[in-house]
Design a protein around this motif. Structure first.
Motif, mmCIF file in Angstrom:
data_model
loop_
_atom_site.group_PDB
_atom_site.id
_atom_site.type_symbol
_atom_site.label_atom_id
_atom_site.label_comp_id
_atom_site.label_asym_id
_atom_site.label_seq_id
_atom_site.Cartn_x
_atom_site.Cartn_y
_atom_site.Cartn_z
ATOM 1 N N GLN A 1 0.871 -1.168 -0.082
ATOM 2 C CA GLN A 1 -0.045 -0.025 0.001
ATOM 3 C C GLN A 1 0.921 1.426 -0.053
ATOM 4 O OE1 GLN A 1 -3.054 -0.414 -0.222
ATOM 5 N NE2 GLN A 1 -4.351 1.259 0.182
ATOM 6 N N VAL A 2 0.349 2.209 -0.900
ATOM 7 C CA VAL A 2 1.125 3.374 -0.892
ATOM 8 C C VAL A 2 0.281 4.450 -0.153
ATOM 9 C CG1 VAL A 2 2.080 5.244 -2.444
ATOM 10 C CG2 VAL A 2 2.162 2.890 -2.898
ATOM 11 N N GLN A 3 1.084 5.310 0.894
ATOM 12 C CA GLN A 3 0.342 6.500 1.516
ATOM 13 C C GLN A 3 0.552 7.743 0.651
ATOM 14 O OE1 GLN A 3 2.010 4.213 3.548
ATOM 15 N NE2 GLN A 3 0.099 3.138 3.404
ATOM 16 N N LEU A 4 -0.493 8.585 0.309
ATOM 17 C CA LEU A 4 -0.222 9.775 -0.559
ATOM 18 C C LEU A 4 -0.768 11.048 0.334
ATOM 19 C CD1 LEU A 4 -1.806 8.258 -3.826
ATOM 20 C CD2 LEU A 4 1.056 8.613 -3.053
ATOM 21 N N VAL A 5 0.002 12.059 0.297
ATOM 22 C CA VAL A 5 -0.521 13.117 0.943
ATOM 23 C C VAL A 5 -0.198 14.290 0.001
ATOM 24 C CG1 VAL A 5 -0.159 14.804 2.900
ATOM 25 C CG2 VAL A 5 0.308 12.257 3.305
ATOM 26 N N GLU A 6 -1.365 14.947 -0.123
ATOM 27 C CA GLU A 6 -1.295 16.179 -1.101
ATOM 28 C C GLU A 6 -1.023 17.482 -0.279
ATOM 29 O OE1 GLU A 6 -4.629 13.406 -2.950
ATOM 30 O OE2 GLU A 6 -4.052 14.206 -0.982
ATOM 31 N N SER A 7 -0.456 18.507 -0.929
ATOM 32 C CA SER A 7 -0.434 19.715 -0.288
ATOM 33 C C SER A 7 -0.545 20.739 -1.679
ATOM 34 C CB SER A 7 0.806 19.834 0.375
ATOM 35 O OG SER A 7 1.775 19.892 -0.080
ATOM 36 N N GLY A 8 -0.529 22.158 -1.096
ATOM 37 C CA GLY A 8 -0.365 23.448 -2.145
ATOM 38 C C GLY A 8 -1.555 23.761 -2.827
ATOM 39 N N GLY A 9 -2.736 23.248 -2.475
ATOM 40 C CA GLY A 9 -3.932 23.827 -3.014
ATOM 41 C C GLY A 9 -4.016 25.297 -2.206
ATOM 42 N N GLY A 10 -5.007 25.875 -2.827
ATOM 43 C CA GLY A 10 -5.548 27.296 -2.308
ATOM 44 C C GLY A 10 -6.212 28.153 -3.153
ATOM 45 N N LEU A 11 -6.312 29.290 -2.867
ATOM 46 C CA LEU A 11 -7.124 30.257 -3.807
ATOM 47 C C LEU A 11 -6.140 30.928 -4.576
ATOM 48 C CD1 LEU A 11 -9.972 31.826 -4.637
ATOM 49 C CD2 LEU A 11 -9.548 33.252 -2.449
ATOM 50 N N VAL A 12 -6.698 31.206 -6.032
ATOM 51 C CA VAL A 12 -5.857 32.058 -6.908
ATOM 52 C C VAL A 12 -6.755 32.754 -8.082
ATOM 53 C CG1 VAL A 12 -5.462 30.155 -8.368
ATOM 54 C CG2 VAL A 12 -3.674 31.867 -8.222
ATOM 55 N N GLN A 13 -6.122 33.723 -8.355
ATOM 56 C CA GLN A 13 -6.948 34.202 -9.318
ATOM 57 C C GLN A 13 -6.861 33.716 -10.921
ATOM 58 O OE1 GLN A 13 -5.807 38.490 -9.304
ATOM 59 N NE2 GLN A 13 -7.653 38.978 -7.907
ATOM 60 N N ALA A 14 -7.679 33.958 -11.707
ATOM 61 C CA ALA A 14 -7.673 33.210 -12.977
ATOM 62 C C ALA A 14 -6.409 33.910 -13.644
ATOM 63 C CB ALA A 14 -8.581 33.743 -13.809
ATOM 64 N N GLY A 15 -5.508 32.959 -14.453
ATOM 65 C CA GLY A 15 -4.306 33.333 -14.998
ATOM 66 C C GLY A 15 -3.105 33.093 -14.088
ATOM 67 N N GLY A 16 -3.405 32.777 -12.802
ATOM 68 C CA GLY A 16 -2.364 32.636 -11.732
ATOM 69 C C GLY A 16 -1.877 31.312 -12.190
ATOM 70 N N SER A 17 -0.902 30.835 -11.098
ATOM 71 C CA SER A 17 -0.180 29.557 -11.059
ATOM 72 C C SER A 17 -0.363 28.847 -9.414
ATOM 73 C CB SER A 17 1.152 29.550 -11.476
ATOM 74 O OG SER A 17 1.240 30.048 -12.609
ATOM 75 N N LEU A 18 -0.356 27.654 -9.408
ATOM 76 C CA LEU A 18 -0.288 26.720 -8.317
ATOM 77 C C LEU A 18 0.604 25.719 -8.392
ATOM 78 C CD1 LEU A 18 -3.712 26.706 -6.477
ATOM 79 C CD2 LEU A 18 -1.518 27.993 -5.550
ATOM 80 N N ARG A 19 1.143 25.238 -7.433
ATOM 81 C CA ARG A 19 2.164 23.846 -7.647
ATOM 82 C C ARG A 19 1.515 22.875 -6.583
ATOM 83 N NH1 ARG A 19 8.337 22.224 -7.173
ATOM 84 N NH2 ARG A 19 8.183 22.703 -4.983
ATOM 85 N N LEU A 20 0.961 21.842 -7.040
ATOM 86 C CA LEU A 20 0.414 20.805 -6.148
ATOM 87 C C LEU A 20 1.726 19.934 -5.953
ATOM 88 C CD1 LEU A 20 -3.166 20.042 -7.150
ATOM 89 C CD2 LEU A 20 -2.299 21.781 -5.622
ATOM 90 N N SER A 21 1.773 19.349 -4.520
ATOM 91 C CA SER A 21 2.786 18.365 -4.286
ATOM 92 C C SER A 21 1.924 17.078 -3.772
ATOM 93 C CB SER A 21 3.550 18.832 -3.172
ATOM 94 O OG SER A 21 4.322 19.996 -3.557
ATOM 95 N N CYS A 22 2.651 15.940 -4.077
ATOM 96 C CA CYS A 22 2.028 14.699 -3.463
ATOM 97 C C CYS A 22 3.109 13.757 -2.959
ATOM 98 C CB CYS A 22 1.113 13.869 -4.549
ATOM 99 S SG CYS A 22 1.003 12.294 -3.742
ATOM 100 N N ALA A 23 3.433 13.820 -1.579
ATOM 101 C CA ALA A 23 4.193 13.092 -0.903
ATOM 102 C C ALA A 23 3.955 11.543 -0.684
ATOM 103 C CB ALA A 23 4.690 13.697 0.431
ATOM 104 N N ALA A 24 4.683 10.695 -1.244
ATOM 105 C CA ALA A 24 4.336 9.279 -1.093
ATOM 106 C C ALA A 24 5.199 8.408 -0.193
ATOM 107 C CB ALA A 24 4.713 8.438 -2.538
ATOM 108 N N SER A 25 4.633 7.467 0.407
ATOM 109 C CA SER A 25 5.485 6.673 1.264
ATOM 110 C C SER A 25 4.843 5.283 1.433
ATOM 111 C CB SER A 25 5.584 7.333 2.673
ATOM 112 O OG SER A 25 4.230 7.300 3.281
#
Length: 119
Positions: A1-25
């Protein structure tokens, strides 16, 4: 089994950028595909992007092609989703997922991270 934890979400204006991360273990990921999916309110979960952990091509949904990039950092056991030129229709809960390369279904899922794009 792989455990996955996401982070990096949020509120951004149209045209903006975000980077999501997924740490696996939990397992060695060399035999896995890693994917990003999303689910908007009232809609079914949809595929966004995927990449084979051991290397090779990345795959994208047509709706995000050219704007999103999936990548991985072997040393950090982390998968990323770089999202540029965000649109309000990208608003959703984003999930990281993993499956072995010989399986057709993703059977390891993270808890999700909310991305909200304002117009």
């Amino acid at each position: 089994q792989v455990q996955l934890v996401e982070s990096g979400g949020g509120l951004v204006q149209a045209g903006g950028s975000l980077r999501l991360s997924c740490a696996a273990s939990g397992r060695t990921l060399s035999g896995y595909f890693m994917g990003w999916f999303r689910q908007a309110p009232g809609k079914e979960r949809e595929f966004v992007a995927s990449i084979r952990w051991s290397g090779g091509s990345a795959y994208y949904a047509n709706s995000v092609k050219g704007r999103f990039t999936i990548s991985r950092d072997n040393a950090k056991n982390t998968v990323y989703l770089q999202m540029n030129s965000l649109k309000p229709e990208d608003t959703a809960v984003y999930y990281c997922a993993a499956r072995m390369v010989d399986q057709s279904e993703y059977n390891n899922w993270g808890q999700g991270t909310q991305v909200t794009v304002s117009s």
